[in-house]
Design an enzyme around this catalytic site. Structure first.
Site, PDB file in Angstrom:
ATOM      1  CG  ASP A 132      15.723  -8.803   2.633  1.00  0.00           C
ATOM      2  OD1 ASP A 132      15.698  -9.860   3.057  1.00  0.00           O
ATOM      3  OD2 ASP A 132      14.935  -8.034   2.067  1.00  0.00           O
ATOM      4  N   GLY A 170      13.016   0.381   1.366  1.00  0.00           N
ATOM      5  CA  GLY A 170      11.806   0.894   0.717  1.00  0.00           C
ATOM      6  C   GLY A 170      11.147   1.779   1.548  1.00  0.00           C
ATOM      7  N   GLY A 191       0.951  -1.318  -0.070  1.00  0.00           N
ATOM      8  CA  GLY A 191      -0.260   0.063   0.090  1.00  0.00           C
ATOM      9  C   GLY A 191       0.986   1.018   0.032  1.00  0.00           C
ATOM     10  NE  ARG A 209      15.169 -38.927   2.661  1.00  0.00           N
ATOM     11  CZ  ARG A 209      14.164 -39.008   3.428  1.00  0.00           C
ATOM     12  NH1 ARG A 209      14.014 -38.269   4.391  1.00  0.00           N
ATOM     13  NH2 ARG A 209      13.172 -39.923   3.052  1.00  0.00           N
ATOM     14  CG  HIS A 220       6.939 -15.090   6.777  1.00  0.00           C
ATOM     15  ND1 HIS A 220       6.737 -15.782   5.770  1.00  0.00           N
ATOM     16  CD2 HIS A 220       7.141 -13.845   6.310  1.00  0.00           C
ATOM     17  CE1 HIS A 220       6.291 -14.986   4.661  1.00  0.00           C
ATOM     18  NE2 HIS A 220       6.638 -13.717   5.219  1.00  0.00           N
ATOM     19  CB  ILE A 221      11.055 -19.704  10.786  1.00  0.00           C
ATOM     20  CG1 ILE A 221       9.442 -20.486  10.830  1.00  0.00           C
ATOM     21  CG2 ILE A 221      11.971 -20.248  11.804  1.00  0.00           C
ATOM     22  CD1 ILE A 221       9.805 -22.018  10.653  1.00  0.00           C
ATOM     23  CD  GLN A 222      14.750 -17.416   6.231  1.00  0.00           C
ATOM     24  OE1 GLN A 222      15.990 -17.052   5.643  1.00  0.00           O
ATOM     25  NE2 GLN A 222      13.604 -17.561   5.580  1.00  0.00           N
ATOM     26  NE  ARG A 223       9.456 -10.735   7.888  1.00  0.00           N
ATOM     27  CZ  ARG A 223       8.560 -10.335   7.003  1.00  0.00           C
ATOM     28  NH1 ARG A 223       8.970 -10.519   5.543  1.00  0.00           N
ATOM     29  NH2 ARG A 223       7.072  -9.992   7.315  1.00  0.00           N
ATOM     30  NE  ARG A 230      12.034 -36.674   1.453  1.00  0.00           N
ATOM     31  CZ  ARG A 230      12.069 -37.632   0.568  1.00  0.00           C
ATOM     32  NH1 ARG A 230      12.523 -37.293  -0.474  1.00  0.00           N
ATOM     33  NH2 ARG A 230      11.503 -38.866   0.977  1.00  0.00           N
TER      34      ARG A 230
HETATM   35  N1  ATP Z   1       4.341   2.910   4.699  1.00  0.00           N
HETATM   36  C1  ATP Z   1       4.283   2.032   3.858  1.00  0.00           C
HETATM   37  N2  ATP Z   1       2.964   1.736   3.171  1.00  0.00           N
HETATM   38  C2  ATP Z   1       3.145   0.812   2.203  1.00  0.00           C
HETATM   39  N3  ATP Z   1       4.097   0.158   1.726  1.00  0.00           N
HETATM   40  C3  ATP Z   1       5.362   0.418   2.368  1.00  0.00           C
HETATM   41  C4  ATP Z   1       5.394   1.196   3.268  1.00  0.00           C
HETATM   42  N4  ATP Z   1       6.587   1.238   3.779  1.00  0.00           N
HETATM   43  C5  ATP Z   1       7.481   0.461   2.911  1.00  0.00           C
HETATM   44  N5  ATP Z   1       6.581  -0.323   2.030  1.00  0.00           N
HETATM   45  C6  ATP Z   1       6.899  -1.122   1.036  1.00  0.00           C
HETATM   46  O1  ATP Z   1       7.419  -2.268   1.711  1.00  0.00           O
HETATM   47  C7  ATP Z   1       8.652  -2.942   0.861  1.00  0.00           C
HETATM   48  C8  ATP Z   1       9.610  -3.256   1.822  1.00  0.00           C
HETATM   49  O2  ATP Z   1       9.951  -2.341   2.638  1.00  0.00           O
HETATM   50  P1  ATP Z   1      11.635  -2.049   3.227  1.00  0.00           P
HETATM   51  O3  ATP Z   1      12.506  -2.221   2.291  1.00  0.00           O
HETATM   52  O4  ATP Z   1      11.514  -0.960   4.082  1.00  0.00           O
HETATM   53  O5  ATP Z   1      11.521  -3.280   4.261  1.00  0.00           O
HETATM   54  P2  ATP Z   1      12.420  -4.575   4.282  1.00  0.00           P
HETATM   55  O6  ATP Z   1      12.844  -4.905   5.698  1.00  0.00           O
HETATM   56  O7  ATP Z   1      13.501  -4.596   3.325  1.00  0.00           O
HETATM   57  O8  ATP Z   1      11.422  -5.888   4.380  1.00  0.00           O
HETATM   58  P3  ATP Z   1      10.455  -6.214   3.298  1.00  0.00           P
HETATM   59  O9  ATP Z   1      11.019  -5.982   2.014  1.00  0.00           O
HETATM   60  O10 ATP Z   1      10.076  -7.555   3.544  1.00  0.00           O
HETATM   61  O11 ATP Z   1       9.144  -5.415   3.847  1.00  0.00           O
HETATM   62  C9  ATP Z   1       8.784  -1.976  -0.036  1.00  0.00           C
HETATM   63  O12 ATP Z   1       8.261  -2.539  -1.227  1.00  0.00           O
HETATM   64  C10 ATP Z   1       8.071  -0.944   0.192  1.00  0.00           C
HETATM   65  O13 ATP Z   1       7.711  -0.098  -0.828  1.00  0.00           O
HETATM   66  O1  F6P Z   2       6.440 -10.813   4.259  1.00  0.00           O
HETATM   67  P1  F6P Z   2       6.181 -11.108   2.892  1.00  0.00           P
HETATM   68  O2  F6P Z   2       5.306  -9.888   2.565  1.00  0.00           O
HETATM   69  O3  F6P Z   2       5.867 -12.301   2.494  1.00  0.00           O
HETATM   70  O4  F6P Z   2       7.633 -10.566   2.409  1.00  0.00           O
HETATM   71  C1  F6P Z   2       8.704 -11.432   2.300  1.00  0.00           C
HETATM   72  C2  F6P Z   2      10.126 -10.810   1.886  1.00  0.00           C
HETATM   73  O5  F6P Z   2      10.423  -9.833   3.038  1.00  0.00           O
HETATM   74  C3  F6P Z   2      11.476 -10.171   3.402  1.00  0.00           C
HETATM   75  O6  F6P Z   2      11.293 -11.038   4.549  1.00  0.00           O
HETATM   76  C4  F6P Z   2      12.353  -8.944   3.884  1.00  0.00           C
HETATM   77  O7  F6P Z   2      12.317  -8.001   2.899  1.00  0.00           O
HETATM   78  C5  F6P Z   2      12.369 -10.786   2.269  1.00  0.00           C
HETATM   79  O8  F6P Z   2      13.347 -11.514   2.509  1.00  0.00           O
HETATM   80  C6  F6P Z   2      10.963 -11.527   1.369  1.00  0.00           C
HETATM   81  O9  F6P Z   2      11.211 -11.968   0.254  1.00  0.00           O
HETATM   82 MG    MG Z   3      13.738  -3.831   1.660  1.00  0.00          MG
END
Ligand code: ATP
Ligand code: F6P
Ligand code: MG
Length: 359
Positions: A141, A117, A79, A176, A283-286, A277
């Site tokens: 990342d 982002g 969004g 495996r 998302h366990i990584q987060r 396998r």
């Molecule tokens: N306020 C916001 N509203 C909507 N989308 C957003 C907002 N802030 C960031 N995003 C979107 O979320 C995505 C990822 O943001 P960001 O790079 O800050 O996070 P990240 O830690 O790298 O993790 P991830 O990429 O999974 O969200 C980008 O595509 C960005 O455009």
């Molecule tokens: O939580 P979502 O929207 O599935 O996004 C997954 C993406 O977000 C991240 O966890 C963090 O940017 C990436 O490594 C992964 O590709």
């Molecule tokens: Mg990012």
């Protein structure tokens, strides 16, 4: 200076471990100065909503959260406020509503915790609407080039390493080939770090091409050495040998990387007699408790962000460079995307260990 009394804080982008530790550090430091801290809900959505959605943050509220995962404030990575999806399917620029929300709350400054982002979006809002923004980098990342640490990465690497440690035993027991698919978007930092730490035999990252034949040669080489199993870690953005990305799109139309592990398993099985396998760590990584390093970085970043506001030093992001927390202009920080470089020490390390890392 001390003339800044009311600050906002929000988390934006994908969540990760360590976000609550940063919020806690900011609240401790700001409240110690006698300031008021408002925790904005769901990233910029909390400023877009009417009434604005926030929680007044006090030390007693945030103290127990040091070891909790996620973000107590909520977050979003969908969004874009400049092209916000409306119920009728149209896209609407809602940036002025967010800016108005900031001013209506009487905020003197805003701390934005996000990846590249989020910080790009927040900076654009700040420039447009006179928001006094300070940024804190977080992302599993690890793709923000200017900082040596971003909150969440170390924990993600720990979790991926533990997954390899566990796969090791079951791989050996059943003879495996085990493939672990990890996150990282377009950068292979999690895969290469966890791959080395967890003793992988093959590490595939999007930055370095590979061939199925060479992966199979590695498996055969190990078999000839009497090693009946093989551990492969692959980053989600690795392409097929035909150069295609592997993605999945859900019913909301959101596209995410996913599936390269199964693709590799299928291709390897076509070329070599080996049982494969696949584990997709996802998302366990987060999730879950942040590592001590992530908590330490969170504490240092949180304190420095508050100090920058005290100095009225806005439009800066805190970074970690050469064992110091250093403030850099946000524009400079988000301009430096970091993928894994072929010259990276970890690339040389992996090759020195005999790991197949691509060609
Ligand atoms: N306020 C916001 N509203 C909507 N989308 C957003 C907002 N802030 C960031 N995003 C979107 O979320 C995505 C990822 O943001 P960001 O790079 O800050 O996070 P990240 O830690 O790298 O993790 P991830 O990429 O999974 O969200 C980008 O595509 C960005 O455009
Ligand atoms: O939580 P979502 O929207 O599935 O996004 C997954 C993406 O977000 C991240 O966890 C963090 O940017 C990436 O490594 C992964 O590709
Ligand atoms: Mg990012």
């Amino acid at each position: 200076m001390g003339n800044c009394k009311r600050i906002g804080i929000l988390t934006s982008g994908g969540d990760c471990s360590g976000l609550n530790a940063v919020i806690r550090a900011v609240v401790h430091c700001a409240c110690g100065k006698g300031w008021e801290v408002l925790g904005i809900r769901q990233a910029t959505l909390g400023l877009m909503a009417r009434p604005e959605q926030f929680t007044k943050l006090e030390v007693d509220l945030v103290d127990p959260l040091l070891t909790s995962g996620g973000t107590m404030l909520g977050t979003t990575n969908t969004g874009d406020p400049f092209a916000f999806p409306m119920p009728d399917g149209s896209l609407c620029d809602r940036s002025e509503e967010i800016i108005a929300g900031y001013h209506q709350l009487g905020l003197d400054a805003l701390i934005g915790i996000g990846g590249d982002g989020s910080l790009a979006i927040l900076r654009r809002l700040a420039q447009q609407g006179g928001i006094n923004l300070v940024g804190i980098p977080k992302t599993i990342d690890n793709d923000i080039g200017i900082t040596e640490h971003a909150i969440g990465f170390d924990t993600a690497v720990n979790i991926a390493t533990e997954a390899l440690d566990r796969l090791h035993f079951t791989a050996a027991s059943h003879s495996r080939v085990m493939i672990l698919e990890v996150m990282g978007r377009d950068a292979g930092h999690i895969a290469i770090a966890a791959g080395i730490a967890g003793g992988a035999d093959v590490i595939l990252i999007p930055e370095i091409p590979y061939t199925i034949d060479h992966i199979c040669n590695k498996i055969k080489q190990r078999q000839e050495q009497g090693k009946n199993y093989c551990l492969i870690i692959v980053s989600e953005a690795v392409r097929t040998v035909e150069g295609e990305t592997v993605t999945m799109t859900n019913r909301l139309g959101q596209s995410r990387y996913g599936g390269i592990g199964q693709y590799l398993a299928d291709r390897i099985s076509e070329c070599i007699l080996a049982e494969t396998r696949v584990t997709v760590l996802g998302h366990i990584q987060r999730g879950g408790t942040a590592s001590p390093l992530d908590r330490l970085v969170a504490a240092a970043f949180g304190v420095e962000a508050v100090n920058l506001i005290a100095e009225a030093k806005y439009d800066y992001m805190v970074t970690w460079q050469n064992r110091q927390v250093v403030a850099v202009p946000i524009a400079e920080a988000i301009a430096q995307y970091r993928a894994v470089s072929p010259e990276d020490t970890l690339v040389k390390t992996a090759r020195g260990l005999g790991i197949y890392l691509g060609d």
